[in-house]
Design an enzyme around this catalytic site. Structure first.
Site, mmCIF file in Angstrom:
data_model
loop_
_atom_site.group_PDB
_atom_site.id
_atom_site.type_symbol
_atom_site.label_atom_id
_atom_site.label_comp_id
_atom_site.label_asym_id
_atom_site.label_seq_id
_atom_site.Cartn_x
_atom_site.Cartn_y
_atom_site.Cartn_z
ATOM 1 N N GLU A 176 0.845 -1.215 0.000
ATOM 2 C CA GLU A 176 0.000 0.000 0.000
ATOM 3 C C GLU A 176 0.872 1.255 0.000
ATOM 4 O OE1 GLU A 176 -3.271 -0.246 2.840
ATOM 5 O OE2 GLU A 176 -4.118 -1.949 1.754
ATOM 6 N N GLU A 305 -4.795 -8.918 -0.263
ATOM 7 C CA GLU A 305 -5.643 -8.635 0.908
ATOM 8 C C GLU A 305 -7.085 -8.567 0.441
ATOM 9 O OE1 GLU A 305 -4.458 -5.412 3.506
ATOM 10 O OE2 GLU A 305 -2.329 -5.883 3.204
HETATM 11 O O1 AHR Z 1 -5.172 -6.085 6.888
HETATM 12 C C1 AHR Z 1 -5.140 -4.918 7.641
HETATM 13 C C2 AHR Z 1 -4.485 -3.751 6.901
HETATM 14 O O2 AHR Z 1 -5.276 -3.405 5.804
HETATM 15 C C3 AHR Z 1 -3.140 -4.011 6.297
HETATM 16 O O3 AHR Z 1 -2.110 -3.862 7.209
HETATM 17 C C4 AHR Z 1 -3.055 -2.966 5.235
HETATM 18 O O4 AHR Z 1 -2.234 -3.347 4.160
HETATM 19 C C5 AHR Z 1 -4.497 -2.746 4.830
HETATM 20 O O5 AHR Z 1 -4.821 -1.415 4.801
#
Ligand code: AHR
Length: 504
Positions: A176, A305
Site C-alpha cells: 500500500e 488482501e
Molecule cells: O489487513 C489490515 C491492513 O489493511 C493491512 O495492514 C493494510 O495493508 C491494509 O490497509
C-alpha cells in the site's frame, strides 16, 4: 418460498487452472494474529513447538494452506528484519505504530515464520519494507533466507542455527505504497520499487517472484502506472516484476461506521453482498488495464488482501481488528471464490485478511486454549478440491431476477466448477436470505458415476461460532440430491453455501 434455476456446466471444456494460491493466507503483526494466535512462546502451557501453537497448526493443515504472507500489511513497512533474529533476549523491541501502538518484542521473526510455514506446509510470501527500510536491508534479507553458498548473510543465518537455505519465492516489494507504505505517488513508488526489485536477487536455485505493491479497489490509474513502468523496461518484462497486487475489502458502511459482524439487518446484508460482488468489477478493471500492456498475461495479478472488515467486537482494542465471523462472512467468501475461479487466467494468488483473530479470520482463539473454526474456515475447507484444478465454464440460466437496491443489482445465485482427474467440484452459493433455490445442474460433457454434496447454513444469517457454541455453523451432508435427465436436481436452503463433488 423457493425459486428454480438451471446451471449448465461444460465439464469437457477446460479453462485456466485455478491456482491453489488463490486460497492463500495473510498473517500480520496486528492484534492477536501472530502473538496469542499463531505464536504463544515456548513457555506457554498450551501445546506448542518452538512457541507455535499446535492446535492452530492442526486446524489450518486441514485447509492445505498454499502460502502465507507475512509480516504485513502496514506493519511490513516499519519492520526491520534484523531485529527479529538471534536470541530472543537480545532482540530489540519496537512500537507497532499502525496497530494499537503496542510494543512489539520481535520474538516472532524470520526463523519463527519459516518454522510456521514448514509446520503448515505453506510456501512463504515475505513482504519487504520499502517505506522505511533500505534497498540493502531487503537485499540482505533475500540473501539471508535463500542463499546456499558462503556469504556474510549465510554465515549470520548459520550462526542463528539454520544451515540450509530456505526456498522463498514470493516477495512483496512494499505494501500500500499509496498509503501506510509511504504515501507515495504511483510514479515515485515505481522508481523506488525498481531499485528494490533490481537488488533482490535470485540466489542459487531460488527464483524470486517479485510482487509490486498495487492499487486499492478501483484505482486503475495505479495499476496503469505500474504496468507502464514494467513494460517500458527493456527485454523480458518479467525480469524485474512478476506480478502486481491489488487490495479489496468488503466494507459496506463507512470506514468510521463499518457495522457489526453479528448485529445487522437485511438491508445491511444486501449492502454487504453488493459490495462483495463488486470484486468482479475490481478484478475485471485491473485485468483489462494489464491486458493492454501484457496481452500474453505473463504478469500476474495478486489480490493479497481481501475479506470483510467490520467494527471491532465491543470491548476489544480498536487497533487489533478483532471481529466475529457469521454465516454472512461465509457467503462473502463463497462469492469471492467463484469470481476468483473465473479470473484464474490473470489472478494468480489471493490472500484473505487475516488467518487468526484479525478481520475475516479462519480461527478465533483465546489464551486458555479455546479455538473456534469460523464459518469462513468451512468454506475454505469445502472448496479445497478446486486447488490446482481446471476451471470449467458455468452458465446460470433460467435464473431469478436479481435483487435491486439503490440502483445496484445482486445476483442471488453464484456458482463455479472445476475438474481434477476423474473428479469435479461444483460450488454454489444461494444468497437469497428468504427463499430456497431449486437448482438443476445441467452437467454436459461427462458421465457422472457418483455424487455427494455438503451444505453450510444456519437458521439465521447472523449465526456464528463462539467458544460457548463452536458448532453453530458447520458443514453437513446435502441430502435430497436427485438424478435428473440433464444431470442433478437439488435444493439449497436460503442463505447457504454448498459443494457437490462428482465422480466422473
Ligand atoms: O489487513 C489490515 C491492513 O489493511 C493491512 O495492514 C493494510 O495493508 C491494509 O490497509
Amino acid at each position: 418460498m423457493s425459486t428454480e434455476s438451471r446451471i449448465v456446466i461444460d465439464l469437457d471444456v477446460p479453462g485456466p487452472t485455478i491456482s491453489r494460491h488463490l486460497y492463500g493466507h495473510f498473517a500480520e503483526h496486528l492484534g492477536r494474529c501472530v502473538y496469542d494466535g499463531f505464536y504463544v512462546g515456548e513457555s506457554s502451557s498450551l501445546p506448542n513447538e518452538g512457541g507455535i501453537r499446535l492446535d492452530v497448526v492442526e486446524a489450518l493443515r486441514a485447509l492445505n494452506i498454499p502460502n502465507l504472507r507475512w509480516p504485513g500489511g502496514c506493519f511490513a513497512d516499519e519492520y526491520h528484519w534484523m531485529n527479529g533474529i538471534g536470541p530472543l533476549a537480545d532482540r530489540p523491541g519496537m512500537v507497532n505504530t499502525n496497530w494499537g501502538n503496542v510494543v512489539e518484542n520481535n520474538h516472532f521473526g524470520t526463523h519463527e515464520f519459516m518454522a510456521l510455514c514448514e509446520l503448515l506446509g505453506a510456501e512463504p510470501y515475505v513482504n519487504g519494507n520499502v517505506g522505511s527500510g533500505t534497498v540493502q536491508e531487503m537485499s540482505d534479507w533475500v540473501e539471508y533466507l535463500t542463499r546456499d553458498g558462503d556469504s556474510p548473510m549465510v554465515r549470520l543465518r548459520q550462526a542463528n542455527g539454520r544451515d540450509a537455505a530456505w526456498k522463498v519465492p514470493y516477495w512483496g516489494i512494499g505494501n500500500e505504497a499509496w498509503g501506510c507504505g509511504g504515501n507515495l505517488s504511483a510514479e515515485a513508488y515505481v522508481e523506488l520499487a525498481r531499485r528494490y526489485a533490481t537488488f533482490c536477487k535470485d540466489h542459487d536455485g531460488n527464483k524470486l517472484y517479485r510482487i509490486a505493491a498495487g492499487a486499492s479497489d478501483h484505482d486503475l490509474a495505479w495499476t496503469e502506472a505500474l504496468m507502464k513502468a514494467i513494460s517500458s523496461l527493456g527485454g523480458e518484462p518479467r525480469n524485474l516484476f512478476q506480478a502486481v497486487s491489488v487490495h479489496y475489502y468488503t466494507v459496506p458502511g463507512t470506514w468510521e461506521h463499518k457495522g457489526s459482524a453479528t448485529d445487522f439487518d437485511l438491508d445491511d446484508y444486501y449492502r454487504t453482498m453488493i459490495k462483495a460482488q463488486d470484486i468482479d468489477r475490481v478484478l475485471t478493471g485491473h485485468s483489462t488495464v494489464m491486458d493492454a500492456y501484457d496481452p500474453q498475461r505473463r504478469i500476474g495479478l495478486v489480490l493479497d488482501e481481501w475479506g470483510t472488515w467490520w467494527d471491532v467486537e465491543p470491548g476489544t482494542n480498536p487497533g487489533f481488528l478483532y471481529q466475529q465471523n457469521a454465516l454472512r462472512d461465509a457467503l462473502v467468501a463463497g462469492l469471492h471464490f467463484d469470481v476468483f475461479h473465473r479470473h484464474a487466467e490473470r489472478l494468480v494468488m489471493a490472500n484473505i485478511a487475516q488467518t487468526v483473530n484479525v478481520l475475516q479470520a479462519m480461527l478465533l482463539t483465546d489464551d486458555t486454549g479455546g479455538l473456534v473454526l469460523t464459518p469462513t474456515y468451512h468454506v475454505f475447507e469445502m472448496n479445497k478440491g478446486h486447488h490446482d484444478a481446471t476451471s470449467v465454464p458455468v452458465h446460470l440460466v433460467d435464473r431469478q431476477a436479481p435483487y435491486e437496491l439503490d440502483g445496484k443489482r445482486l445476483e442471488l445465485l453464484s456458482a463455479s466448477a472445476s475438474v481434477k482427474g476423474d473428479h469435479a467440484l461444483v460450488s454454489i452459493t444461494n444468497l437469497d436470505p428468504a427463499a430456497s433455490a431449486e437448482v438443476v445442474l445441467d452437467l454436459r460433457g461427462a458421465t457422472i458415476r457418483d455424487h455427494r454434496g455438503r451444505l453450510l447454513t444456519a437458521p439465521e444469517l447472523q449465526a456464528h461460532n463462539s467458544m460457548a457454541d463452536p458448532q453453530a455453523v458447520v458443514p453437513v451432508a446435502l441430502t435430497g440430491i436427485a438424478e435428473d435427465d440433464r444431470g442433478l436436481r437439488l435444493t439449497l436452503p436460503p442463505h447457504s453455501f454448498a459443494t457437490i463433488e462428482l465422480d466422473l
